[in-house]
Scaffold this active site. Structure first.
Site, PDB file in Angstrom:
ATOM      1  N   SER A 161       0.791  -1.148  -0.027  1.00  0.00           N
ATOM      2  CA  SER A 161       0.137   0.118   0.108  1.00  0.00           C
ATOM      3  C   SER A 161       0.692   1.224   0.055  1.00  0.00           C
ATOM      4  O   SER A 161       1.651   1.545  -0.870  1.00  0.00           O
ATOM      5  CB  SER A 161      -0.761   0.098   1.093  1.00  0.00           C
ATOM      6  OG  SER A 161      -1.982   0.868   1.210  1.00  0.00           O
ATOM      7  N   HIS A 162       0.836   2.160   1.221  1.00  0.00           N
ATOM      8  CA  HIS A 162       1.201   3.468   1.090  1.00  0.00           C
ATOM      9  C   HIS A 162       2.772   3.346   1.796  1.00  0.00           C
ATOM     10  O   HIS A 162       3.460   4.385   1.741  1.00  0.00           O
ATOM     11  CB  HIS A 162       0.562   4.210   2.056  1.00  0.00           C
ATOM     12  CG  HIS A 162       0.178   3.786   3.408  1.00  0.00           C
ATOM     13  ND1 HIS A 162      -0.597   2.672   3.292  1.00  0.00           N
ATOM     14  CD2 HIS A 162       0.736   4.010   4.638  1.00  0.00           C
ATOM     15  CE1 HIS A 162      -0.858   2.228   4.506  1.00  0.00           C
ATOM     16  NE2 HIS A 162       0.152   3.022   5.345  1.00  0.00           N
TER      17      HIS A 162
ATOM     18  N   ASP B 189      -2.262   6.562  -3.413  1.00  0.00           N
ATOM     19  CA  ASP B 189      -1.146   6.091  -2.860  1.00  0.00           C
ATOM     20  C   ASP B 189      -0.579   4.804  -3.737  1.00  0.00           C
ATOM     21  O   ASP B 189      -1.082   4.574  -4.844  1.00  0.00           O
ATOM     22  CB  ASP B 189      -1.603   5.421  -1.289  1.00  0.00           C
ATOM     23  CG  ASP B 189      -2.437   4.218  -1.619  1.00  0.00           C
ATOM     24  OD1 ASP B 189      -3.306   4.031  -2.336  1.00  0.00           O
ATOM     25  OD2 ASP B 189      -2.412   3.138  -0.732  1.00  0.00           O
TER      26      ASP B 189
ATOM     27  N   ASP C  34      -1.139   1.599  -4.047  1.00  0.00           N
ATOM     28  CA  ASP C  34      -2.049   0.719  -4.777  1.00  0.00           C
ATOM     29  C   ASP C  34      -3.249   1.183  -5.228  1.00  0.00           C
ATOM     30  O   ASP C  34      -4.172   0.391  -5.613  1.00  0.00           O
ATOM     31  CB  ASP C  34      -2.019  -0.658  -3.762  1.00  0.00           C
ATOM     32  CG  ASP C  34      -2.881  -0.262  -2.505  1.00  0.00           C
ATOM     33  OD1 ASP C  34      -2.480   1.009  -2.103  1.00  0.00           O
ATOM     34  OD2 ASP C  34      -3.544  -1.064  -1.997  1.00  0.00           O
TER      35      ASP C  34
ATOM     36  N   ASP D  95      -5.866   2.684  -3.310  1.00  0.00           N
ATOM     37  CA  ASP D  95      -6.912   2.656  -2.784  1.00  0.00           C
ATOM     38  C   ASP D  95      -7.084   4.012  -1.747  1.00  0.00           C
ATOM     39  O   ASP D  95      -8.113   4.430  -1.366  1.00  0.00           O
ATOM     40  CB  ASP D  95      -7.264   1.712  -1.791  1.00  0.00           C
ATOM     41  CG  ASP D  95      -6.082   1.317  -1.031  1.00  0.00           C
ATOM     42  OD1 ASP D  95      -5.122   2.095  -1.014  1.00  0.00           O
ATOM     43  OD2 ASP D  95      -6.119   0.154  -0.263  1.00  0.00           O
ATOM     44  N   ARG D  96      -6.018   4.896  -1.598  1.00  0.00           N
ATOM     45  CA  ARG D  96      -6.115   6.075  -0.954  1.00  0.00           C
ATOM     46  C   ARG D  96      -6.399   7.278  -1.615  1.00  0.00           C
ATOM     47  O   ARG D  96      -6.100   7.358  -2.966  1.00  0.00           O
ATOM     48  CB  ARG D  96      -5.130   6.297   0.074  1.00  0.00           C
ATOM     49  CG  ARG D  96      -4.922   5.152   1.034  1.00  0.00           C
ATOM     50  CD  ARG D  96      -3.634   5.584   1.906  1.00  0.00           C
ATOM     51  NE  ARG D  96      -3.787   4.622   3.346  1.00  0.00           N
ATOM     52  CZ  ARG D  96      -3.023   4.850   4.311  1.00  0.00           C
ATOM     53  NH1 ARG D  96      -2.393   5.983   4.519  1.00  0.00           N
ATOM     54  NH2 ARG D  96      -3.099   3.912   5.305  1.00  0.00           N
TER      55      ARG D  96
ATOM     56  N   LYS E  18     -11.441   0.353  -0.414  1.00  0.00           N
ATOM     57  CA  LYS E  18     -11.598   2.035  -0.699  1.00  0.00           C
ATOM     58  C   LYS E  18     -11.215   2.477  -2.175  1.00  0.00           C
ATOM     59  O   LYS E  18     -10.418   1.371  -2.837  1.00  0.00           O
ATOM     60  CB  LYS E  18     -10.772   2.603   0.700  1.00  0.00           C
ATOM     61  CG  LYS E  18      -9.377   2.249   0.591  1.00  0.00           C
ATOM     62  CD  LYS E  18      -8.881   2.772   1.945  1.00  0.00           C
ATOM     63  CE  LYS E  18      -7.273   2.556   2.162  1.00  0.00           C
ATOM     64  NZ  LYS E  18      -7.242   1.704   3.435  1.00  0.00           N
TER      65      LYS E  18
HETATM   66  C1  G1P Z   1      -3.607   1.952   8.297  1.00  0.00           C
HETATM   67  C2  G1P Z   1      -4.767   2.946   8.685  1.00  0.00           C
HETATM   68  C3  G1P Z   1      -5.950   2.277   8.251  1.00  0.00           C
HETATM   69  C4  G1P Z   1      -5.914   1.653   6.949  1.00  0.00           C
HETATM   70  C5  G1P Z   1      -4.710   0.771   6.781  1.00  0.00           C
HETATM   71  C6  G1P Z   1      -4.637   0.226   5.341  1.00  0.00           C
HETATM   72  O1  G1P Z   1      -3.741   1.159   9.272  1.00  0.00           O
HETATM   73  O2  G1P Z   1      -4.721   3.669   9.777  1.00  0.00           O
HETATM   74  O3  G1P Z   1      -7.175   3.158   8.495  1.00  0.00           O
HETATM   75  O4  G1P Z   1      -7.317   0.790   6.702  1.00  0.00           O
HETATM   76  O5  G1P Z   1      -3.679   1.461   7.098  1.00  0.00           O
HETATM   77  O6  G1P Z   1      -4.493   1.364   4.557  1.00  0.00           O
HETATM   78  P1  G1P Z   1      -2.805   1.246  10.853  1.00  0.00           P
HETATM   79  O7  G1P Z   1      -1.269   1.220  10.360  1.00  0.00           O
HETATM   80  O8  G1P Z   1      -3.403   2.254  11.261  1.00  0.00           O
HETATM   81  O9  G1P Z   1      -3.241  -0.237  11.316  1.00  0.00           O
HETATM   82 ZN    ZN Z   2      -3.282   1.533  -0.063  1.00  0.00          ZN
END
Ligand code: G1P
Ligand code: ZN
Length: 544
Positions: free
Chosen positions: A113-114, A278, A280, A282-283, A377
């Site tokens: 992801s991010h 981000d 992948d 989804d953000r 998302k």
């Molecule tokens: C974080 C975000 C959460 C999101 C997840 C995946 O998780 O806070 O809202 O769903 O990334 O993108 P966390 O690192 O807080 O567990």
């Molecule tokens: Zn992501």
């Protein structure tokens, strides 16, 4: 081609977190590490014969190599058909869309992801189930249990598969189809949004935007939609080519990491609209000229205007937000007379509500917004939603948000992250808070008197499953709140997240700068949790 059965021994750290199994690339590159986890998934999801799975990823370092291994394992485990995004690319929302559209057994998304990529960065594996959403906790727990007992995995001995050319090929008995990663997703967006109207917005010549693909997966999607379909000028999409190391960027669309976009949007010649996604896809981050829309406000505003959008014309069945997300959307739900659900952090908790048609829109403060069109998302969806609002209202993003605050009140909101802190200390901080919960009620800190405090527990209203210890919540008189929780997506040390929220109904007092408005509460957050002394930090590493 022969099927090889390889003996292996379990790794003890393959428990998926908030969003799949996420580790350093070096961890995933250990012999058998990826193979063990993939075999655990295949062992748990039942017979693969007659089934189709979709495979893709965000294009990060190790994406292509991992995909080759996974496809050989899928063939050896009897999968009948594999759909693969061309070049190994598929955004998370596009994967969800494809699983639903073609009624697949599920999909594997290679992404962290991010989190940053590259040889020293992170890698990840997520499994999505038949509804297109992330595997729920009860399923990922089974994968984890399996990974602790695994003794062998199956893999086909075969040369690399061409994943760059569209069309069909075979690997043993498995049919492989390399698909265009973009077209199914674009088709879905065309159903939800009025593309003609959006084209009208760009064709006036009066409107401009910048979209930051952060050299991650969404560049090709954004170009196909914004430039090719909607007529936005070339150059609208910056950092548009997916790169294995994200061009050295940290692909997290927030005020810290989307630096170049933020500079453009803060400049004198800022376009009307700025957005980013981000790794992948989804953000999303939404910006106006010199104006930042908090994701919590964004969700509330989308909910309040959804009926103007073709895909949501019949109204919302309900809304849902993760617990730490501000309560801005709750006000809108009350106004609309619909239910508002509060779930633990992580998109997987929305799946049941969406499937049961109890919620139509969902969102998280962590730059995640989406709807029942898929079960993830969706960054570009949020961008198109905002574009649709702009096309309808023809006013600025800032005016739209300020108007919303005047009608519904403003929830000043910020998240303070303390990254890579000592894991033991971080757990001690949370355990100490947990131990204090019953004493906190009635105590006053600064100007804030504690009304209630708890350790958030969620009972899924659809299947009755219970998730405990989902964050410490402290509620104050006058509608302020602090939430503390530890991240479930990090790969190094622990990350403490502190979520701060304060409601302001009076329009005269809604103009303050966020950190100033929250200054008193920020002090209280430290006083109650002793953040400085537990973490050894005098300020957060990231403020969003
Ligand atoms: C974080 C975000 C959460 C999101 C997840 C995946 O998780 O806070 O809202 O769903 O990334 O993108 P966390 O690192 O807080 O567990
Ligand atoms: Zn992501």
């Amino acid at each position: 081609m022969t099927i090889k059965t390889v003996s292996t021994i379990p790794f003890t750290d393959q428990r998926p977190g908030t969003s799949g199994l996420r580790k350093k690339v070096s961890v995933f590159k250990q012999p058998n590490y990826l193979e063990n986890f993939i075999q655990s998934i295949f062992d748990c999801i039942g017979g693969l014969h007659g089934k189709t799975l979709v495979f893709g990823g965000d294009g990060r370092y190790h994406n292509r190599e991992a995909l080759q291994v996974i496809l050989r394992m899928a063939a050896a485990n009897g999968l009948s058909k594999a759909l693969v995004g061309q070049g190994g690319i598929l955004s998370t929302p596009a994967t969800s869309c494809i699983i639903r559209k073609y009624h697949l057994r599920g999909g594997i998304i290679l992404s962290a992801s991010h989190n940053p990529g590259g040889p020293k960065g992170d890698f990840g594996v997520k499994f999505n189930v038949e509804n297109g959403g992330p595997a729920p906790e009860k399923v990922t727990n089974v994968f984890y249990e399996r990974s602790l007992a695994i003794e062998r995995y199956k893999i086909m001995e075969a040369p690399d598969i061409d994943i760059d050319t569209l069309g069909h090929s075979r690997l043993g008995d498995m049919d492989i189809e390399i698909i265009d990663p973009v077209s199914d997703y674009v088709e879905l967006m065309e159903i939800l949004f009025d593309f003609k109207k959006l084209r009208g917005l760009f064709s006036t010549g009066q409107f401009s935007m910048v979209y930051d693909g952060m050299h991650a997966v969404t560049g090709p999607y954004a170009k196909a939609i914004l430039v090719d379909r909607l007529g936005a000028p070339e150059g609208t999409v910056i950092h548009g080519d997916p790169l294995p190391d994200f061009g050295g960027l940290h692909p997290d669309p927030n005020l810290k990491y989307a630096k170049e976009l933020v500079e453009i949007m803060n400049s004198e010649v800022a376009p009307d609209f700025g957005a980013a996604s981000d790794g992948d896809g989804d953000r999303n981050m939404i910006l106006g000229k010199r104006f930042f829309v908090t994701p919590s406000d964004s969700l509330a505003i989308l909910a309040s205007k959804a009926e103007k959008i073709p895909g949501y014309r019949t109204g919302l069945k309900g809304v849902a937000r993760s617990m730490p997300t501000s309560r801005a959307v709750d006000e809108v739900a009350r106004y609309l007379g619909i239910d508002c659900y509060e779930t633990p952090t992580g998109w997987k908790y929305f799946g049941n509500l969406l499937d049961a048609e109890r919620a139509t829109l969902c969102g998280e403060e962590s730059f995640g917004t989406g709807s029942d069109h898929i079960r993830e998302k969706d960054g570009l969806w949020a961008v198109l939603f905002w574009l649709s609002i702009l096309a309808e209202e023809r006013s600025s993003i800032e005016e739209i948000v300020r108007k919303h605050w005047r009608s519904f009140g403003r929830h000043f909101y910020s998240r303070h992250d303390y990254e890579d802190v000592d894991s033991q200390k971080a757990h001690e901080l949370i355990d100490r808070l947990r131990g204090q919960l019953s004493d906190l009620k009635g105590q006053t800190f600064g100007n804030y008197c504690v009304r209630d405090a708890d350790d958030f527990e969620y009972k899924d209203p659809v299947d009755g499953s219970i998730s405990q210890h989902q964050g410490i919540r402290i509620f104050f008189e006058g509608d302020a709140r602090i939430v503390y929780r530890l991240s479930g997506t990090g790969t190094q040390g622990a990350t403490l997240r502190v979520y701060l929220e304060k409601f302001e109904a009076n329009p005269e007092r809604q103009g303050q700068e966020t950190q100033e408005a929250l200054a008193g509460l920020i002090k209280v957050a430290d006083e109650i949790a002793q953040i400085k002394s537990f973490t050894g930090r005098d300020k957060p590493s990231v403020i969003t």
